[in-house]
Design an enzyme around this catalytic site. Structure first.
Site, PDB file in Angstrom:
ATOM      1  N   GLU A 208       0.849  -1.179   0.000  1.00 34.13           N
ATOM      2  CA  GLU A 208       0.000   0.000   0.000  1.00 34.13           C
ATOM      3  C   GLU A 208       0.888   1.234   0.000  1.00 34.13           C
ATOM      4  O   GLU A 208       2.076   1.152   0.342  1.00 34.13           O
ATOM      5  CB  GLU A 208      -0.889   0.038   1.250  1.00 34.13           C
ATOM      6  CG  GLU A 208      -1.827  -1.143   1.396  1.00 34.13           C
ATOM      7  CD  GLU A 208      -2.586  -1.119   2.720  1.00 34.13           C
ATOM      8  OE1 GLU A 208      -2.184  -0.354   3.616  1.00 34.13           O
ATOM      9  OE2 GLU A 208      -3.573  -1.855   2.851  1.00 34.13           O
ATOM     10  N   HIS A 246       5.600   8.115   8.064  1.00 34.60           N
ATOM     11  CA  HIS A 246       5.955   8.701   9.341  1.00 34.60           C
ATOM     12  C   HIS A 246       7.381   9.240   9.273  1.00 34.60           C
ATOM     13  O   HIS A 246       8.120   8.941   8.351  1.00 34.60           O
ATOM     14  CB  HIS A 246       5.809   7.677  10.465  1.00 34.60           C
ATOM     15  CG  HIS A 246       6.591   6.434  10.247  1.00 34.60           C
ATOM     16  ND1 HIS A 246       6.143   5.399   9.461  1.00 34.60           N
ATOM     17  CD2 HIS A 246       7.812   6.068  10.700  1.00 34.60           C
ATOM     18  CE1 HIS A 246       7.051   4.444   9.447  1.00 34.60           C
ATOM     19  NE2 HIS A 246       8.057   4.809  10.171  1.00 34.60           N
TER      20      HIS A 246
END
Length: 297
Positions: A208, A246
Site C-alpha cells: 500500500e 511517518h
C-alpha cells in the site's frame, strides 16, 4: 516457521466477540485449538474447547502450545502477548486493531529477546490452505498450492487469493502482516521465510502507499530473494501530496537513498522496477503474472 495441521493452538480472548465468532470457524477448518484463555471465564468451555483464566494454567493442562491467536481488546494486547511469551509460546498472531504503539514496542522487544515470531497487530492472521486457519481469513477463497501471499491489506489478501484460486493457482500460505502503526514481522522477514519454504515456488507481495515497507522489500528482493516475486500496490487514487508515512520512514529513506517521495505509489513502483519485480495494475492481472514468472524459472 511451524504452521501445520499438527500445530496446537491457543486462543487468548476466546470469549471476546471476535474470538467467540471465529474460534468455531477455525476449529471447523481443522485447526487444532486445544485451549482458550479468558480471565474470569475459566472452567466455561466454548465450542467444546476448555477455557482457562491464565495461559500458564492452559499449558499445565493441555501441554505444549505452538501458536497463540490473540483477540483481546487493544489495551489488553500487551499483557496477553507478554503472558504468552513468558509461557514459552514462540508464535503469536495479534488480530486486534488499534493496539497502543508503545505497547507494541514493548512486545517486540521481548519477542526479539526470546526469538518469538509475532504477526500483527490489526491483521487477518495466517492461513495454510487445507491445513489450518489462524485468524479471520475466509477459507473458501483459498486453495492448497505453491504460491505464497504476503500482504499489508486484509480484504485485498482475500480478493487476490480468490483470483489465484479461480486461475487454479493454489497457495502455500497467506499472511496478513497487519495495518497498525507498529507492526511486528515485516515483508523482509516473510520473504526470507518463504524463500526457504519448500512448499512455496512463487511469492505475491501486496503493498500500500505510505511508509517505506515496499521500497525496503524491493531492495531486499533484489539482494537476497531468488524465487520469483509479483507485486500489487493499493492506493493509486489517493490525493497527490497527501503523505501517509511517518518521520522515521522519511529520514531512513533519505539515508538509504530511497528518495524524498518515499511512500508514494510512484516511489514504490520505481523500487519494484529496479528490483525487476513485475507489478500488476489490478488484482485480476496477478494470476497471469504469476504464471509468466513461473514459466521463466
Amino acid at each position: 516457521m511451524n504452521f501445520t495441521a499438527e500445530s496446537k493452538i491457543l486462543i487468548q480472548g476466546i470469549s471476546e466477540p471476535l474470538g467467540a465468532i471465529y474460534t468455531p470457524l477455525m476449529q471447523a477448518y481443522g485447526t487444532q485449538i486445544v485451549a482458550g484463555v479468558s480471565p474470569g471465564g475459566g472452567g466455561k468451555p466454548i465450542a467444546d474447547i476448555p477455557v482457562f483464566d491464565l495461559v500458564e494454567q492452559a499449558i499445565s493442562k493441555v501441554g505444549r502450545i505452538d501458536t497463540s491467536v490473540i483477540f483481546v481488546p487493544p489495551y489488553e494486547v500487551m499483557d496477553a502477548a507478554l503472558e504468552a511469551i513468558a509461557a514459552q509460546i514462540r508464535q503469536i498472531i495479534i488480530i486486534t486493531e488499534g493496539v497502543p504503539p508503545l505497547d507494541m514496542v514493548r512486545v517486540l522487544r521481548k519477542a526479539e529477546a526470546t526469538e518469538t515470531l509475532v504477526v500483527g497487530s490489526n491483521c487477518p492472521g495466517i492461513i495454510v490452505p487445507g491445513q489450518l486457519l489462524l485468524g479471520i481469513h475466509p477459507p473458501e477463497f483459498y486453495l492448497p498450492g505453491k504460491v505464497g501471499l504476503i500482504s499489508r491489506s486484509g480484504t485485498l489478501t482475500y480478493e487476490i487469493a480468490l483470483e489465484l484460486t479461480r486461475a487454479g493457482l493454489g497457495q502455500s500460505i497467506a499472511i496478513g502482516i497487519g495495518g497498525d502503526r507498529i507492526l511486528s514481522s515485516s515483508f523482509q522477514q516473510w520473504l526470507q521465510i518463504l524463500e526457504e519454504d519448500d512448499q512455496t515456488e512463487a511469492i505475491v507481495l501486496v503493498g500500500e502507499i505510505g511508509g517505506d515497507s515496499e521500497e525496503s522489500a524491493a531492495r531486499y528482493i533484489a539482494e537476497v530473494i531468488d524465487k520469483p516475486v509479483v507485486a500489487f500496490l493499493a492506493g493509486y487514487s489517493a490525493p497527490q501530496g497527501q503523505f501517509q508515512g511517518h518521520a522515521g520512514a522519511i529520514v531512513a529513506s533519505r539515508i538509504a537513498g530511497l528518495g524524498a517521495d518515499i511512500g508514494s505509489a510512484q516511489s514504490k513502483l520505481e523500487a519494484f522496477k529496479r528490483a525487476q519485480v513485475p507489478v500488476a495494475d489490478r488484482p485480476s492481472q496477478i494470476p497471469d503474472l504469476v504464471k509468466k514468472v513461473l514459466e521463466q524459472v
